[in-house]
Design an enzyme around this catalytic site. Structure first.
Site, PDB file in Angstrom:
ATOM      1  N   CYS A  55     -16.111  -1.734  -9.236  1.00 44.20           N
ATOM      2  CA  CYS A  55     -14.988  -2.113 -10.106  1.00 44.20           C
ATOM      3  C   CYS A  55     -14.303  -3.325  -9.482  1.00 44.20           C
ATOM      4  CB  CYS A  55     -13.998  -0.955 -10.240  1.00 44.20           C
ATOM      5  SG  CYS A  55     -13.114  -0.583  -8.714  1.00 44.20           S
ATOM      6  N   ASP A 114       0.882  -1.155   0.000  1.00 39.31           N
ATOM      7  CA  ASP A 114       0.000   0.000   0.000  1.00 39.31           C
ATOM      8  C   ASP A 114       0.933   1.222   0.000  1.00 39.31           C
ATOM      9  OD1 ASP A 114      -2.257   1.694   0.447  1.00 39.31           O
ATOM     10  OD2 ASP A 114      -1.708   1.737   2.577  1.00 39.31           O
ATOM     11  N   ALA A 168      -9.119   7.009  -4.834  1.00 41.04           N
ATOM     12  CA  ALA A 168     -10.481   7.470  -5.125  1.00 41.04           C
ATOM     13  C   ALA A 168     -10.555   8.988  -5.244  1.00 41.04           C
ATOM     14  CB  ALA A 168     -11.443   6.986  -4.047  1.00 41.04           C
ATOM     15  N   ASP A 212       0.085   5.046   0.695  1.00 41.18           N
ATOM     16  CA  ASP A 212      -0.070   6.068   1.742  1.00 41.18           C
ATOM     17  C   ASP A 212      -0.087   5.431   3.132  1.00 41.18           C
ATOM     18  OD1 ASP A 212      -0.343   8.055  -0.279  1.00 41.18           O
ATOM     19  OD2 ASP A 212      -2.444   7.497  -0.526  1.00 41.18           O
ATOM     20  N   CYS A 251      -6.250   2.148  -8.213  1.00 40.35           N
ATOM     21  CA  CYS A 251      -7.674   2.155  -8.551  1.00 40.35           C
ATOM     22  C   CYS A 251      -8.155   3.600  -8.466  1.00 40.35           C
ATOM     23  CB  CYS A 251      -8.470   1.272  -7.583  1.00 40.35           C
ATOM     24  SG  CYS A 251     -10.249   1.568  -7.734  1.00 40.35           S
ATOM     25  N   GLU A 307       0.832   9.558   5.402  1.00 40.11           N
ATOM     26  CA  GLU A 307      -0.610   9.661   5.106  1.00 40.11           C
ATOM     27  C   GLU A 307      -1.041  11.106   5.353  1.00 40.11           C
ATOM     28  OE1 GLU A 307      -4.085   9.520   4.103  1.00 40.11           O
ATOM     29  OE2 GLU A 307      -3.409   7.427   4.149  1.00 40.11           O
ATOM     30  N   HIS A 332     -11.160   4.613  -8.952  1.00 35.55           N
ATOM     31  CA  HIS A 332     -12.628   4.609  -8.845  1.00 35.55           C
ATOM     32  C   HIS A 332     -13.125   4.884  -7.431  1.00 35.55           C
ATOM     33  CE1 HIS A 332     -11.512   1.601 -12.088  1.00 35.55           C
ATOM     34  NE2 HIS A 332     -12.075   2.592 -12.744  1.00 35.55           N
ATOM     35  N   LYS A 335      -9.364  -1.988  -3.613  1.00 36.71           N
ATOM     36  CA  LYS A 335      -9.183  -2.817  -2.429  1.00 36.71           C
ATOM     37  C   LYS A 335     -10.415  -2.655  -1.530  1.00 36.71           C
ATOM     38  CE  LYS A 335      -5.176  -0.702  -1.562  1.00 36.71           C
ATOM     39  NZ  LYS A 335      -3.956  -0.266  -0.855  1.00 36.71           N
TER      40      LYS A 335
HETATM   41 MG   LIG Z   1      -2.686   3.322   3.471  1.00 39.77          MG
HETATM   42 ZN   LIG Z   2     -11.195   0.399  -9.414  1.00 43.02          ZN
END
Ligand SMILES: [Mg+2]
Ligand SMILES: [Zn+2]
Length: 180
Positions: free
Chosen positions: A102, A11, A56, A13, A92, A19, A94, A106
């Site tokens: 989608c 991952d 997102a 962030d 991603c 973050e 989305h 995750k």
């Molecule tokens: Mg994270």
């Molecule tokens: Zn996606």
């Protein structure tokens, strides 16, 4: 490449960089202390390094894909100067409320599966590392070993551990890299 290829799915962030909630400017990108050294160690231990990130903020219109590229180019450039190559970055863009469902967001394992097929990765020898239980769910769905790090949202998320349990918990990416 043989199917013996093992990977670390990271991952972004809260694991690699600090973050900041919807990082939307390359100037705000800041590595977590020790994360560059950690990636160097993991590379030396023959892991393929692949970033798996939900972004997102793109669907929400907080930033564009071009900005995301600029952020990733900055990250890759600094890592390259340390002799570290990120093999791939999957994101991603989305959000289900805006762009509909989608397969990549995750906790779905879509991005990991895509990476596995492209790079012939042995998932059971690989790790998914994240600072949220959503990352842990993703890793489990892909049948990887799972690691929660206590950077980013990690300390808060650790309190919520119930049915979804990470295989391992480390203070940060550096501790994981040293001890694995
Ligand atoms: Mg994270
Ligand atoms: Zn996606």
């Amino acid at each position: 490449m043989s199917e013996k290829t093992k990977a670390i799915f990271l991952d972004r962030d809260g694991v690699i960089n600090k973050e900041v909630s919807y990082l939307s400017n390359p100037d705000m990108f800041e590595f977590i202390e020790g994360s560059i050294e950690a990636l160097k160690i993991l590379k030396q231990k023959n892991f393929m390094l692949i970033v798996i990130t939900n972004q997102a903020g793109i669907a929400r219109g907080f930033f564009t894909e071009e900005t995301l590229m600029a952020i990733h180019n900055k990250m890759k450039k600094i890592l390259r100067n340390h002799g570290i190559d990120l093999v791939d970055i999957y994101y991603c863009p989305h959000h289900p409320d805006i762009t509909g469902p989608c397969d990549c967001r995750k906790p779905k394992p879509g991005m990991i599966i895509k990476a596995k097929l492209k790079h012939n990765i042995n998932l059971t020898k690989s790790y998914m590392i994240g600072d949220t239980l959503n990352d842990i769910k993703t890793g489990k769905a892909a049948k990887c070993k799972t690691v929660l790090v206590l950077t980013g949202y990690g300390k808060e998320e650790q309190k919520k551990i119930d049915l979804i349990k990470p295989d391992m918990i480390y203070e940060n990416l550096y501790r994981f890299a040293k001890e694995i």
